[in-house]
Scaffold this motif. Structure first.
Motif, PDB file in Angstrom:
ATOM      1  N   TYR A  48     -27.721  -5.971  11.160  1.00  0.00           N
ATOM      2  CA  TYR A  48     -26.623  -5.004  11.067  1.00  0.00           C
ATOM      3  C   TYR A  48     -26.580  -4.304  12.417  1.00  0.00           C
ATOM      4  CZ  TYR A  48     -23.744  -1.480   8.620  1.00  0.00           C
ATOM      5  OH  TYR A  48     -22.739  -0.664   8.184  1.00  0.00           O
ATOM      6  N   ASN A  58     -24.833  -2.144  15.347  1.00  0.00           N
ATOM      7  CA  ASN A  58     -23.842  -1.088  15.618  1.00  0.00           C
ATOM      8  C   ASN A  58     -22.862  -0.890  14.462  1.00  0.00           C
ATOM      9  OD1 ASN A  58     -24.951  -0.477  18.067  1.00  0.00           O
ATOM     10  ND2 ASN A  58     -23.447  -1.613  19.282  1.00  0.00           N
ATOM     11  N   GLY A  59     -23.385  -0.844  13.242  1.00  0.00           N
ATOM     12  CA  GLY A  59     -22.539  -0.544  12.091  1.00  0.00           C
ATOM     13  C   GLY A  59     -21.803  -1.733  11.522  1.00  0.00           C
ATOM     14  N   ARG A  60     -22.127  -2.957  11.996  1.00  0.00           N
ATOM     15  CA  ARG A  60     -21.445  -4.131  11.443  1.00  0.00           C
ATOM     16  C   ARG A  60     -22.415  -5.275  11.199  1.00  0.00           C
ATOM     17  NH1 ARG A  60     -15.761  -4.996  14.414  1.00  0.00           N
ATOM     18  NH2 ARG A  60     -15.375  -6.018  12.428  1.00  0.00           N
ATOM     19  N   VAL A  65     -27.751  -0.307  18.189  1.00  0.00           N
ATOM     20  CA  VAL A  65     -28.523   0.072  17.005  1.00  0.00           C
ATOM     21  C   VAL A  65     -28.646  -1.147  16.092  1.00  0.00           C
ATOM     22  CG1 VAL A  65     -28.689   1.657  15.046  1.00  0.00           C
ATOM     23  CG2 VAL A  65     -27.617   2.407  17.174  1.00  0.00           C
ATOM     24  N   TYR A  89     -27.322   3.444   5.902  1.00  0.00           N
ATOM     25  CA  TYR A  89     -27.343   2.984   7.288  1.00  0.00           C
ATOM     26  C   TYR A  89     -27.335   4.181   8.227  1.00  0.00           C
ATOM     27  CZ  TYR A  89     -26.134  -1.781   5.845  1.00  0.00           C
ATOM     28  OH  TYR A  89     -26.137  -3.025   5.290  1.00  0.00           O
ATOM     29  N   ARG A  93     -25.911   3.786  11.302  1.00  0.00           N
ATOM     30  CA  ARG A  93     -24.539   3.659  11.797  1.00  0.00           C
ATOM     31  C   ARG A  93     -23.625   3.368  10.606  1.00  0.00           C
ATOM     32  NH1 ARG A  93     -23.621   2.763  17.420  1.00  0.00           N
ATOM     33  NH2 ARG A  93     -24.953   4.338  18.326  1.00  0.00           N
ATOM     34  N   LYS A  94     -22.631   4.195  10.443  1.00  0.00           N
ATOM     35  CA  LYS A  94     -21.699   3.982   9.329  1.00  0.00           C
ATOM     36  C   LYS A  94     -20.837   2.743   9.595  1.00  0.00           C
ATOM     37  CE  LYS A  94     -22.238   7.080   6.150  1.00  0.00           C
ATOM     38  NZ  LYS A  94     -23.659   6.694   6.266  1.00  0.00           N
ATOM     39  N   GLY A  95     -20.648   1.969   8.548  1.00  0.00           N
ATOM     40  CA  GLY A  95     -19.802   0.799   8.695  1.00  0.00           C
ATOM     41  C   GLY A  95     -18.350   1.219   8.883  1.00  0.00           C
ATOM     42  N   TYR A  96     -17.609   0.456   9.657  1.00  0.00           N
ATOM     43  CA  TYR A  96     -16.201   0.827   9.819  1.00  0.00           C
ATOM     44  C   TYR A  96     -15.283  -0.349   9.521  1.00  0.00           C
ATOM     45  CZ  TYR A  96     -17.483  -0.882  14.457  1.00  0.00           C
ATOM     46  OH  TYR A  96     -17.988  -1.625  15.494  1.00  0.00           O
TER      47      TYR A  96
END
Ligand code: FES
Lengths: 251, 223
Positions: free
Chosen positions: A69, A71-73, A98, B92, B94-97
């Motif tokens: 996961y 950078n948030g993806r 991250v 998480y 980092r929040k998913g977007y």
């Protein structure tokens, strides 16, 4: 390129984890993301530190083992590819990246960035198969299947079971995975035989394992490395609905 | 509670969707009746419609169906949300977007505010109309109705109440925008040709409902 990596470190399932910052220098823009992590791990080994554990196998986007996961993806910023297919040119020099493991109750962390995805195997075991007697090779044209149906089944079957859908979903729902596995059979005559039990068993296993419910946000479709369509989820809902209401009750 | 937890996730979503679509149909009727208050100065049309709704036996029976629909939608929504929160105990960093349907993230929040609104709305109108006393008014046509319209107009002369009402309805609109198309997907209706239409229709429909409801207090307050 020089990068700062913020990586989740967790020694084992039961121990507490935390983010640790690492620096890597002179990474080639043509390196893949996992090669970049290999560089980091070599660095750690040389310094007598514990290397970062992460899953990988084929490194060509077909096995579904890699699962970061970034950078948030799930699988990082690019669409339609796995982590192992992503290259460092996607990032800027000096950037902080991250890296987290998939987060879901049914996917406990084994170590660092590695999660246990046995839950998916259990769902498959609940009905993601067809029972056929072994014997001689059947004639390829014995059962005619419309091209359109074969194509839809093939699209569903391209799911590599990586779990990015669960990781991306705000509810940690496994609906896209289960829907793909239900759909690939639902479209084919061979799958129709056990269709009713299949959808019910797989869905109830999915619920039992503690995956969330579907909110139809479609983050799963957006992040799926194989770009599996949420139309399969609708198909599974239909299959489920009709298996409950329209089919006759057994016994 | 434990029984409803044992229903499968898809069953819950299907029932939630059906209840939601049913509540939407109620909203349409509600809006059409509300609109009547803007059509004449002495509120005869509106009061006549309100009188009909309050006395027609079929509507009286339907009232219970409606209550049931509300309770079902709210309780199921809550159960689903709690299960969803439990499905990811560690969040998480980092929040998913990647969510494509923006308001879907806030269904429980918009839902909660709509619920509070509903309670206040109930205390203000339904309880008074049903159990309290409303002064009757006799029209030139010879008909006498309780003057529910006057109650509404008085409430909407209070600026604070108007602001609260408008905000609640706006949130309702956001709730509908995601909920409408989501209901069809949960019911298994997804088609390369019709789904884009359902989405666009849902958004337009939500906008019309929202603007319709909002226009009434604004017109009363400012004119
Ligand atoms: S390592 Fe096999 S898909 Fe990435």
């Amino acid at each position: 390129m020089d990068l700062t990596l913020k990586i989740w470190r967790q020694p084992s399932t039961d121990e507490k984890g935390k983010f640790v910052d690492y620096q890597v220098q002179d990474i080639s823009a043509d390196a893949s993301f996992l090669e970049m992590l290999d560089v980091l791990n070599e660095q750690l080994v040389v310094n007598d530190e514990d290397p970062v554990a992460f899953d990988h196998d084929c490194r060509e986007g077909i096995c579904g083992a890699c699962s970061l996961y970034i950078n948030g993806r799930p699988h990082g910023p690019d669409k339609g590819i796995t982590t192992c297919q992503m290259h460092m040119r996607r990032f800027k020099d000096g950037e902080t990246i991250v890296i987290e493991p998939w987060r879901a109750k049914p996917f406990p962390v084994i170590k660092d960035l590695m999660v246990d995805r046995t839950a998916f195997d259990e769902i498959i075991r609940a009905g993601g198969y067809i029972s056929v007697g072994t014997g001689g090779m059947p004639d390829a044209n014995a059962i005619p299947i419309p091209k359109r149906d074969a194509d839809i089944a093939m699209d569903a079957a391209s799911c590599i079971g990586c779990g990015a859908c669960v990781a991306a979903c705000k509810n940690a729902s496994a609906m896209l995975f289960v829907a793909a596995k239900v759909s690939q059979f639902a479209m084919l005559p061979q799958g129709k035989v056990e269709a009713r039990e299949r959808v019910q068993n797989m869905v109830s296993k999915m619920d039992e394992l503690g995956f969330g419910n579907c909110s139809n946000t479609y983050a799963c479709e957006a992040e799926c490395p194989k770009e599996i369509s949420v139309s399969h989820i609708a198909r599974m809902n239909r299959e489920f609905f009709s298996s409950k209401l329209i089919s006759e009750k057994e016994k | 509670m434990s029984k409803s937890l044992s229903y499968s996730s898809i069953t819950k979503k299907i029932v939630l969707s059906l209840a939601g679509l049913f509540l939407i149909s109620f909203l349409v009727v509600h809006l059409l009746i509300n609109m009547l208050i803007l059509f004449d100065d002495n509120r005869e049309l509106f009061n006549a419609a309100a009188h009909f709704m309050a006395t027609n036996p079929l509507i009286q029976v339907f009232q219970y169906v409606l209550f049931f629909g509300f309770i079902l939608h709210i309780v199921l929504g809550l159960i689903i949300q709690i299960q969803n929160w439990l499905a990811r105990p560690v969040r998480y960093n980092r929040k998913g977007y990647s969510e494509l349907s923006y308001f879907s993230k806030f269904m429980i929040h918009t839902g909660a505010i709509i619920f509070i609104f509903l309670i206040i709305h109930f205390a203000n109108f339904f309880v008074i109309a049903k159990f309290g006393h409303i002064d009757p008014i006799t029209y030139d046509s010879g008909n006498t109705y309780e003057d529910l319209g006057l109650l509404i107009i008085k409430l909407f002369e209070d600026g604070i109440y108007v602001i609260f009402y408008v905000i609640s309805i706006l949130l309702l609109g956001f709730h509908l925008d995601h909920g409408f198309q989501s209901a069809f997907q949960s019911l298994g209706i997804n088609h390369s040709r019709y789904t884009p239409f359902i989405k666009t229709f849902g958004t337009l429909f939500s906008a019309v409902i929202t603007l319709g409801f909002i226009s009434i207090p604004l017109v009363i307050y400012f004119f």
